[in-house]
Design a protein around this motif. Structure first.
Motif, short mmCIF file in Angstrom:
data_model
loop_
_atom_site.label_atom_id
_atom_site.label_comp_id
_atom_site.label_asym_id
_atom_site.label_seq_id
_atom_site.Cartn_x
_atom_site.Cartn_y
_atom_site.Cartn_z
N ASP A 28 18.11 22.12 -93.76
CA ASP A 28 17.87 23.45 -93.20
C ASP A 28 18.39 23.47 -91.76
O ASP A 28 17.73 22.98 -90.84
CB ASP A 28 16.36 23.75 -93.25
CG ASP A 28 16.03 25.16 -92.80
OD1 ASP A 28 16.89 25.83 -92.20
OD2 ASP A 28 14.88 25.58 -93.04
N ILE A 29 19.59 24.02 -91.60
CA ILE A 29 20.23 24.03 -90.29
C ILE A 29 19.42 24.87 -89.29
O ILE A 29 19.20 24.46 -88.16
CB ILE A 29 21.67 24.59 -90.39
CG1 ILE A 29 22.51 23.76 -91.37
CG2 ILE A 29 22.33 24.67 -89.02
CD1 ILE A 29 22.71 22.32 -91.00
N GLY A 30 18.95 26.04 -89.71
CA GLY A 30 18.22 26.95 -88.82
C GLY A 30 16.95 26.35 -88.24
O GLY A 30 16.63 26.56 -87.07
N ASN A 31 16.23 25.58 -89.05
CA ASN A 31 14.97 24.98 -88.59
C ASN A 31 15.13 23.52 -88.15
O ASN A 31 14.15 22.88 -87.81
CB ASN A 31 13.91 25.07 -89.68
CG ASN A 31 13.47 26.49 -89.91
OD1 ASN A 31 13.27 27.25 -88.97
ND2 ASN A 31 13.33 26.87 -91.18
N GLN A 32 16.34 23.02 -88.22
CA GLN A 32 16.65 21.63 -87.85
C GLN A 32 15.76 20.65 -88.61
O GLN A 32 15.11 19.79 -88.02
CB GLN A 32 16.55 21.45 -86.33
CG GLN A 32 17.52 22.31 -85.57
CD GLN A 32 17.47 22.09 -84.08
OE1 GLN A 32 16.51 21.54 -83.52
NE2 GLN A 32 18.52 22.52 -83.39
N GLU A 33 15.73 20.84 -89.93
CA GLU A 33 14.90 20.00 -90.80
C GLU A 33 15.71 19.46 -91.96
O GLU A 33 16.62 20.11 -92.46
CB GLU A 33 13.74 20.81 -91.38
CG GLU A 33 12.73 21.25 -90.37
CD GLU A 33 11.63 22.09 -90.99
OE1 GLU A 33 10.56 22.15 -90.36
OE2 GLU A 33 11.81 22.67 -92.07
N ILE A 34 15.31 18.29 -92.40
CA ILE A 34 15.87 17.68 -93.60
C ILE A 34 14.70 17.25 -94.45
O ILE A 34 13.77 16.59 -93.99
CB ILE A 34 16.76 16.48 -93.25
CG1 ILE A 34 17.96 16.98 -92.42
CG2 ILE A 34 17.21 15.77 -94.51
CD1 ILE A 34 18.88 15.92 -91.94
N CYS A 35 14.74 17.67 -95.71
CA CYS A 35 13.66 17.41 -96.64
C CYS A 35 14.21 16.60 -97.82
O CYS A 35 15.15 17.03 -98.48
CB CYS A 35 13.10 18.74 -97.12
SG CYS A 35 11.59 18.58 -98.05
N VAL A 36 13.63 15.44 -98.07
CA VAL A 36 14.08 14.57 -99.15
C VAL A 36 13.03 14.58 -100.25
O VAL A 36 11.89 14.18 -100.03
CB VAL A 36 14.30 13.12 -98.65
CG1 VAL A 36 14.79 12.23 -99.78
CG2 VAL A 36 15.26 13.10 -97.47
N PHE A 37 13.43 15.05 -101.43
CA PHE A 37 12.55 15.08 -102.60
C PHE A 37 12.80 13.82 -103.40
O PHE A 37 13.89 13.64 -103.96
CB PHE A 37 12.83 16.33 -103.45
CG PHE A 37 12.50 17.61 -102.74
CD1 PHE A 37 11.25 18.19 -102.89
CD2 PHE A 37 13.43 18.23 -101.93
CE1 PHE A 37 10.93 19.37 -102.24
CE2 PHE A 37 13.13 19.41 -101.28
CZ PHE A 37 11.88 19.98 -101.43
#
Length: 157
Positions: A128-137
């Motif tokens: 998520d570029i806008g929120n500066q997040e990376i989520c690993v499922f």
């Protein structure tokens, strides 16, 4: 006598409430029980790493998830470099998905370059570029992988 019954009723309700709260309390996961990805990023300055055990994907499925959130520009730059995010993707507040091999979300999975791996265990990585997040499922099989993919695609349409 009437006062005693009131106390018994209040104590009973309190015990039921406490029991219900104990059941609803989320399970606390120790550092050792968390993902390898969480362990790698938990101490990196500028990154807030979180691990969620059994995150519900749909009515019948839950998977473990590691969330990496940049708390400052240095942390975001670190994630951009670690996850090889192309500079053209940074121009808009996109959310995009990529696949990676288990415990290696930094390396996008390219089936053409990994032909000799047979049926590798893949994970979904949402960036998520806008929120500066990376989520690993952290998916364990193709059904979980597809369910996460469907959920992320449907939630962004």
């Amino acid at each position: 006598m009437k006062h005693t019954w009131s106390i018994i009723v209040i104590l009973s309700l309190l015990l039921v409430l406490l029991g219900w709260l104990a059941i609803r309390q989320p399970e606390v996961v120790t550092f050792e029980q968390s993902s390898e990805v969480y362990k790698r990023y938990a101490t990196v300055s500028g990154i807030d790493a979180s691990f969620v055990k059994d995150f519900p994907v749909n009515d019948t499925l839950s998977v473990d998830v590691t969330l990496l959130h940049a708390t400052d520009s240095a942390g975001w730059q670190y994630l951009i470099e670690a996850f090889h995010i192309p500079s053209e993707m940074l121009e808009e507040p996109y959310l995009f998905l990529q696949q990676s091999l288990k415990d290696h979300p930094e390396e996008p999975f390219n089936s053409a370059s990994n032909v000799n791996l047979g049926q590798p265990l893949l994970e979904q990585v949402a960036i998520d570029i806008g929120n500066q997040e990376i989520c690993v499922f952290h998916t364990q099989n193709i059904q979980e992988f597809n369910a996460v993919f469907d959920k992320k695609i449907n939630s962004n349409i």
